[in-house]
Enzyme design. Structure first.
Site, mmCIF file in Angstrom:
data_model
loop_
_atom_site.group_PDB
_atom_site.id
_atom_site.type_symbol
_atom_site.label_atom_id
_atom_site.label_comp_id
_atom_site.label_asym_id
_atom_site.label_seq_id
_atom_site.Cartn_x
_atom_site.Cartn_y
_atom_site.Cartn_z
ATOM 1 N N GLU A 45 13.599 41.318 -11.850
ATOM 2 C CA GLU A 45 13.075 42.639 -11.518
ATOM 3 C C GLU A 45 12.944 42.797 -10.003
ATOM 4 O O GLU A 45 12.458 41.898 -9.316
ATOM 5 C CB GLU A 45 11.707 42.800 -12.189
ATOM 6 C CG GLU A 45 11.061 44.146 -12.024
ATOM 7 C CD GLU A 45 9.742 44.259 -12.790
ATOM 8 O OE1 GLU A 45 9.265 45.389 -12.969
ATOM 9 O OE2 GLU A 45 9.221 43.211 -13.225
ATOM 10 N N LYS A 114 12.401 51.930 -15.187
ATOM 11 C CA LYS A 114 11.431 51.260 -16.054
ATOM 12 C C LYS A 114 10.558 52.295 -16.751
ATOM 13 O O LYS A 114 10.084 53.249 -16.132
ATOM 14 C CB LYS A 114 10.573 50.311 -15.223
ATOM 15 C CG LYS A 114 9.700 49.354 -16.015
ATOM 16 C CD LYS A 114 9.050 48.322 -15.093
ATOM 17 C CE LYS A 114 8.213 47.308 -15.855
ATOM 18 N NZ LYS A 114 7.615 46.291 -14.961
ATOM 19 N N CYS A 175 10.881 43.832 -17.935
ATOM 20 C CA CYS A 175 9.615 43.093 -17.939
ATOM 21 C C CYS A 175 8.613 43.603 -18.984
ATOM 22 O O CYS A 175 8.706 43.282 -20.153
ATOM 23 C CB CYS A 175 9.003 43.085 -16.542
ATOM 24 S SG CYS A 175 7.786 41.748 -16.294
ATOM 25 N N SER A 357 -14.214 15.602 -1.216
ATOM 26 C CA SER A 357 -15.612 15.218 -1.386
ATOM 27 C C SER A 357 -15.821 13.983 -2.248
ATOM 28 O O SER A 357 -16.913 13.443 -2.295
ATOM 29 C CB SER A 357 -16.375 16.371 -2.030
ATOM 30 O OG SER A 357 -15.990 16.504 -3.385
#
Length: 604
Positions: A45, A114, A175, A357
């Site tokens: 896309e 789309k 999509c 840490s």
């Protein structure tokens, strides 16, 4: 007439607004597809401009440069004799659409906008685009002059249509349309479309590959047909990772699987499939055929071209395969690591700095960088010249070839243990041991002088000296003293990120890595502007449960025994005074006792 077709789909690592680089990657994918005998090639896309352009879509230059790239594609000999399906933004009647532009031999066949836009979570397509709402309807699109001069076409069809070649029929989804309740492939398949394509920019989420594969296989199980899915790969200028997973399916089975995580910028999948398998599969489903007899037809764009060959009787066809899924721990190991690499090479920085840490979260983040180094070394061993060139640029050594992940980690990752008078020797040792095992350049320093200086300014101005509750102070004083420690660590992390390489005579700066998991963010269980504030946070979308499983996985996968002691230690931010040299309170207790939820974790 032939019946066997070879089709290609791909995963591309496109960069937002990198028009020249995007063009070269598109051309490379088309060339690979042609060399493998494909007569149709599908790309991701918005591949021409890159998906993550954000408000640059508003700029007319973005569309102008997209058309310039399209013109270069139309002119290129590489794109001849293959149907090319590319993605770009198009303005039609002053409305901006997210489109597929399908062309063949310097002629545009169809511009397909789309119809269902993604507009939740990480997606904001309605901000820039309008969905095409006129189902099974096309209009004339007047081509810009630069394209008209090349194609000798004044107008081309724009809208919801399908392509009819001499041997088959091809329809497009984009999509989100695959994810909608009534996807276009349903009615297209009922109307005789035998090949459905889907161009995606679908980002990585743990276990999402299962859903993608299910959607594609179910679509072709119920309706028959061939389905191609292309996807973006990499970070594209965004803070999400697009994870490839290109695929080709037919009649409910997968015939080609692309890699989900890879450092390759271009990956092309091809499959040779028999159209008669689609026709015979559909012929046996009477309920489907009854529905097909009532469907409203799609406009068909006739294409003087065949996807098959006249003499294909003996041509071998692809065989179905079982999709190979990664475990969630493998996904965490590979996905964020690929994203880190993409972000690093585009940022033009010299590596990362991580406050380490000795706790699970920062250890997991360190493991992701080490996993990245492993993947980079593997890509170089496999002959990936782009990765090798990027490594040499990052480390500023034109002759360097990474072979050992520990050596590469020593060049790219600086870890820093920031001790205070409240830190225990155990956490210091755990951080040092992990740094040694992954090979990072490790620094251990004390933040006490900076903390005392900041608190001293307050005391000087107010005449008041705050105390921890253990020393007779109130909970409000304790909270403030904890947060000063946490925020000082953030300031020091950025100072060392900017200047630690300079102090060693090495060029460049470092990106600061955060290590706050998604549970902490949802609970508010952190200190604002402490080490959760960073340039990037690769574990920010991962739960503590998944992180612990990932660290267990790394213990064996990367042979890091230091992780065992980190996993077995009780989690603590070490922001309160020690009791006889031992940690006085753990995170679980603090989580329920804390009066102000913004306070906590200094590093993990």
């Amino acid at each position: 007439m032939g019946r066997k077709v070879t089709v290609a789909t791909c995963a591309l690592n496109q960069w937002a607004l990198d028009f020249e680089g995007n063009l070269q990657r598109i051309l490379k994918s088309i060339e690979i597809a042609k060399n493998r005998g494909a007569r149709y090639r599908l790309g991701p896309e918005l591949e021409i401009c890159g998906y993550g352009c954000w408000d640059h879509y508003y700029e007319s230059d973005t569309i102008l440069h997209s058309f310039q790239v399209l013109a270069a594609l139309l002119e290129s000999p590489v794109t001849q004799d293959i149907i090319c399906d590319v993605g770009m933004p198009v303005m039609h009647r002053n409305v901006r659409y997210n489109c597929r532009v399908i062309f063949l031999n310097r002629k545009i066949l169809l511009i397909r906008p789309k119809m269902a836009l993604a507009n939740e979570a990480n997606y904001h397509e309605l901000r820039w685009f309008t969905p095409w709402s006129r189902s099974r309807h096309t209009e004339e699109y007047f081509l810009p002059r630069m394209i008209r001069d090349l194609t000798e076409q004044e107008t081309v069809p724009f809208g919801d249509a399908v392509l009819a070649t001499w041997d088959t029929c091809i329809g497009s989804e984009i999509c989100e349309e695959l994810w909608t309740p009534h996807s276009p492939h349903i009615d297209m398949g009922l109307d005789g479309v035998e090949i459905v394509t889907n161009a995606s920019s679908s980002h990585h989420v743990l276990r999402k590959a299962d859903t993608r594969v299910d959607l594609v296989t179910v679509a072709t199980t119920k309706n028959g047909g061939i389905y191609l899915l292309a996807n973006q790969r990499g970070c594209d200028g965004d803070r999400v990772y697009y994870d490839g997973c290109a695929m080709i399916a037919m009649n409910g089975s997968i015939f080609a699987q692309g890699s989900q995580f890879s450092l390759d910028d271009v990956e092309v999948l091809t499959a040779t499939l028999d159209l008669e398998d689609v026709r015979s599969y559909r012929a046996e489903i009477s309920s489907r055929n009854l529905a097909a007899s009532r469907v409203s037809p799609y406009p068909r764009v006739k294409v003087d071209f065949t996807l098959s060959c006249h003499e294909d009787l003996l041509a071998p066809v692809s065989e179905p395969i079982e999709w190979k899924y990664h475990s969630p721990e493998e996904e965490i190991s590979l996905g964020p690591a690929c994203w880190l690499w993409d972000f690093l090479r585009r940022s033009q920085q010299a590596g990362f700095l991580l406050p380490l840490s000795g706790g699970v979260d920062s250890a997991a983040t360190a493991c992701l960088v080490y996993s990245m180094c492993c993947q980079v070394c593997e890509a170089v061993r496999s002959g990936n010249q782009e990765v090798l060139a990027d490594v040499r640029t990052i480390v500023n050594q034109s002759s360097y070839t990474p072979q050992d992940p520990r050596d590469l980690c020593g060049r790219l990752l600086t870890t820093c243990y920031m001790a205070s008078e409240n830190s225990s020797q155990e956490t210091c040792s755990r951080a040092r041991e992990l740094a040694q095992q992954i090979g990072s350049h490790h620094i251990s320093l004390s933040i006490d002088p900076a903390v005392k200086a900041v608190v001293g300014i307050f005391s000087l101005m107010t005449g008041k000296s705050p105390l921890f509750a253990a020393h007779g102070g109130s909970s409000r004083e304790t909270l403030a003293l904890q947060n000063v420690q946490a925020r000082i660590r953030m300031v020091l992390a950025y100072l060392f990120a900017q200047l630690s390489l300079w102090s060693r005579g090495i060029r460049g700066g470092l990106l600061v890595l955060g290590s706050a998991n998604v549970d902490e963010s949802l609970l508010g269980y952190l200190t604002k502007y402490d080490c959760s504030s960073a340039d990037i946070n690769p574990i920010g979308g991962i739960s503590k449960t998944d992180l612990r499983a990932f660290v267990h996985f790394c213990t064996e996968r990367f042979q890091l025994p230091a992780l065992q002691s980190i996993l077995s230690a009780p989690p603590t931010a070490e922001l309160e005074p020690l009791a006889d040299g031992q940690v006085s309170q753990t995170d679980e207790v603090l989580q329920f006792e804390r009066a102000e939820p913004q306070s906590l974790d200094g590093v993990d």
